[in-house]
Design a protein around this motif. Structure first.
Motif, short mmCIF file in Angstrom:
data_model
loop_
_atom_site.label_atom_id
_atom_site.label_comp_id
_atom_site.label_asym_id
_atom_site.label_seq_id
_atom_site.Cartn_x
_atom_site.Cartn_y
_atom_site.Cartn_z
N ASP A 59 -0.68 12.80 13.04
CA ASP A 59 0.32 12.84 11.96
C ASP A 59 1.66 12.28 12.43
OD1 ASP A 59 -1.51 13.97 10.25
OD2 ASP A 59 -0.87 16.03 10.64
N ASP A 60 1.90 12.28 13.73
CA ASP A 60 3.16 11.78 14.28
C ASP A 60 3.07 10.32 14.70
OD1 ASP A 60 4.34 14.33 14.04
OD2 ASP A 60 3.42 14.96 15.93
N GLY A 61 1.93 9.69 14.47
CA GLY A 61 1.74 8.30 14.87
C GLY A 61 2.61 7.34 14.07
N GLU A 62 2.86 6.18 14.65
CA GLU A 62 3.66 5.14 14.00
C GLU A 62 2.81 4.03 13.42
OE1 GLU A 62 6.74 3.57 16.47
OE2 GLU A 62 7.15 5.48 17.44
N TYR A 63 1.52 4.01 13.76
CA TYR A 63 0.63 2.92 13.35
C TYR A 63 -0.38 3.44 12.32
CZ TYR A 63 2.53 0.34 17.30
OH TYR A 63 3.38 -0.31 18.17
N TYR A 64 -0.60 2.66 11.27
CA TYR A 64 -1.51 3.05 10.21
C TYR A 64 -2.90 2.46 10.46
CZ TYR A 64 2.45 4.81 7.54
OH TYR A 64 3.54 5.52 7.13
N PHE A 65 -3.92 3.25 10.11
CA PHE A 65 -5.30 2.80 10.25
C PHE A 65 -5.72 2.15 8.93
CE2 PHE A 65 -10.00 3.79 10.58
CZ PHE A 65 -10.23 2.89 11.63
N ILE A 66 -5.90 0.84 8.98
CA ILE A 66 -6.05 0.02 7.77
C ILE A 66 -7.49 -0.41 7.58
CG2 ILE A 66 -5.37 -2.14 6.66
CD1 ILE A 66 -3.16 0.00 6.85
N ASN A 67 -7.98 -0.25 6.35
CA ASN A 67 -9.30 -0.75 5.97
C ASN A 67 -9.19 -1.66 4.75
OD1 ASN A 67 -11.65 0.24 7.64
ND2 ASN A 67 -10.52 2.16 7.38
N GLY A 68 -10.34 -2.11 4.27
CA GLY A 68 -10.34 -3.07 3.18
C GLY A 68 -9.64 -2.59 1.92
N TYR A 125 -0.87 -10.73 6.96
CA TYR A 125 -0.31 -9.82 7.96
C TYR A 125 1.14 -10.22 8.19
CZ TYR A 125 0.65 -7.49 12.37
OH TYR A 125 1.22 -6.73 13.35
N ASN A 126 2.04 -9.26 8.01
CA ASN A 126 3.47 -9.54 8.14
C ASN A 126 4.13 -8.63 9.18
OD1 ASN A 126 3.94 -11.66 6.13
ND2 ASN A 126 3.30 -10.11 4.64
N GLY A 127 3.43 -8.40 10.27
CA GLY A 127 4.00 -7.62 11.35
C GLY A 127 3.92 -6.12 11.17
N GLU A 128 3.13 -5.66 10.21
CA GLU A 128 3.00 -4.21 9.99
C GLU A 128 2.39 -3.53 11.23
OE1 GLU A 128 2.58 -6.17 5.91
OE2 GLU A 128 1.83 -6.53 7.95
N LYS A 129 2.84 -2.32 11.49
CA LYS A 129 2.27 -1.54 12.59
C LYS A 129 0.95 -0.94 12.12
CE LYS A 129 6.46 -0.27 15.10
NZ LYS A 129 7.25 0.85 15.68
N CYS A 130 -0.15 -1.52 12.57
CA CYS A 130 -1.44 -1.07 12.06
C CYS A 130 -2.56 -1.31 13.07
CB CYS A 130 -1.77 -1.77 10.74
SG CYS A 130 -1.98 -3.56 10.87
N VAL A 131 -3.63 -0.53 12.89
CA VAL A 131 -4.89 -0.70 13.59
C VAL A 131 -5.94 -0.98 12.52
CG1 VAL A 131 -6.69 0.44 14.95
CG2 VAL A 131 -4.28 0.79 15.53
N LEU A 132 -6.76 -1.99 12.73
CA LEU A 132 -7.76 -2.35 11.72
C LEU A 132 -9.04 -1.56 11.89
CD1 LEU A 132 -7.50 -6.27 11.67
CD2 LEU A 132 -6.23 -4.59 10.30
N GLY A 133 -9.60 -1.11 10.76
CA GLY A 133 -10.92 -0.52 10.73
C GLY A 133 -11.96 -1.60 10.51
#
Length: 387
Positions: free
Chosen positions: A28-37, A85-93
């Motif tokens: 919950d304290d993470g800065e990166y979002y886990f992104i899916n389709g 992708y525009n530099g968002e803080k994310c991890v791809l699923g």
């Protein structure tokens, strides 16, 4: 068309890959979002309330080589969604594929190429699986892509981007106008409330019509009959989309009536932009004394929407609200004269939103008409023509 050449998608991309096949350690304290389709919407990464987050350390374990040349594509379950992708803080699923377009190709042109019906149909043709369909990366790399010169790529992408930028601007204007109208109504209805206002119920002030679904054999998607709305699936910002029509309507809403979803889920709100049929998942509301007070009606119901949406927690299988419950919601009832006065203050904001919505649909129709013609070379770009 003589200058157009065919390539494979893999030939014009430096790298094509997908995200993590597994579940990261959420935080919950993470800065990166886990992104899916399902986070890839209208060319942008959409962060939802339920989107999970991960830490910097987890990101470092699963990061992919994303850049400003990256296009993201939904390839598992949610097929065909697209985003830059525009530099968002994310991890791809695993359901989000990344495609790093080569520097000698216009990545905006490729985005619109992938948005075309031809490309989207190809994705479905090569997809595998029964319960959850998946586009294999090998098949994705083999998809043929017809390309003009780089100059024409940029010109075509410029035309389509200009339309999308206008659409995006109107959407942003509408969000601002909506917030202003809601604040104006709340200030008047709550902070400036008069002691003379009567205690009453929504049914005392508004005509409430609960929808009734027509016979299934009357449904069609060919525009025959009148539009029919069944609920949340049809609702967009302000106005529902015309998806299904019926030749045997049972219950009607009039133009500018307020519409709400009354079944699974309860509480989505829209406005009718023409006479329409409402199915059992929808109710319409109209001010009893003067039907043209549609702005007052819309924002009055919006004010009560949290209470209405609370009926999602009722029912044995799914939430619903019946006519008696909706009719019986308690409210303060100003005089007709006072309701007219606030309607006059709300109307310029609401009518601007309505005008913007019509313009958005017109621009979207133009873009969707131009897209296949430009992508096939059927229509040439006149770079001196203003959009």
């Amino acid at each position: 068309m003589s200058e157009w050449k065919e390539f494979k998608l893999g030939d014009i991309a430096d790298k094509i890959g997908d995200g993590l096949h597994g579940t990261p350690a959420y935080s919950d304290d993470g800065e990166y979002y886990f992104i899916n389709g399902n986070n890839l919407l209208n060319g942008k990464i959409s962060i939802k309330n339920e989107t999970k987050k991960v830490t910097e350390a987890e990101y470092q374990k699963h990061k992919k080589p994303l850049s400003n040349r990256t296009i993201l594509l939904g390839i598992n379950g949610t097929i065909g969604n697209l985003a830059f992708y525009n530099g968002e803080k994310c991890v791809l699923g695993k359901s989000a594929c990344y495609i790093n377009i080569s520097s000698d190709i216009d990545n905006f042109f490729i985005y619109y190429k992938m948005l075309s019906k031809e490309f989207q149909s190809t994705l479905l043709e090569i997809a595998t699986g029964t319960t959850i369909i998946n586009v294999p990366l090998k098949g994705l790399r083999e998809i043929p892509i017809l390309l003009p010169t780089i100059a024409e790529q940029k010109d075509i992408a410029g035309v389509l981007s200009a339309l999308d930028e206008k659409i995006d601007l109107l959407h942003r204007q509408n969000k601002t106008l909506e917030a202003m109208a809601e604040a104006l109504f709340r200030q008047w209805f709550v902070e400036e409330a008069e002691e003379s206002w009567e205690e009453g119920k929504l049914g005392d002030e508004f005509i409430i019509t609960m929808g009734q679904s027509p016979p299934g054999e009357s449904y069609n998607e060919d525009g025959v009959g009148i539009p029919m709305y069944q609920g949340n699936a049809d609702f967009e910002f302000r106005f529902p989309k015309n998806r299904v029509f019926t030749t045997d309507p049972k219950r009607f809403a009039e133009k500018y009536d307020t519409l709400i979803s009354v079944r699974a889920p309860v509480g989505a709100q829209n406005m009718a932009n023409e006479e329409c049929c409402i199915g059992r998942g929808v109710a319409s509301l109209r001010y009893k004394i003067k039907s043209d007070l549609y702005s007052y009606t819309y924002y009055k119901i919006r004010y009560h929407m949290l209470e209405i949406a609370g009926f999602n927690d009722t029912g044995t299988v799914f939430g619903s609200i019946g006519k008696e419950d909706l009719w019986g919601i308690k409210t303060q009832i100003p005089s007709t004269l006072e309701s007219e006065e606030i309607d006059l203050r709300l109307k310029p904001l609401n009518d601007r939103i309505i005008e913007n919505c019509f313009q958005i649909r017109s621009l979207e129709k133009l873009r969707d008409t131009l897209l296949p013609k430009l992508m096939s070379g059927e229509v040439k770009v006149d770079i001196n023509r203003d959009i």
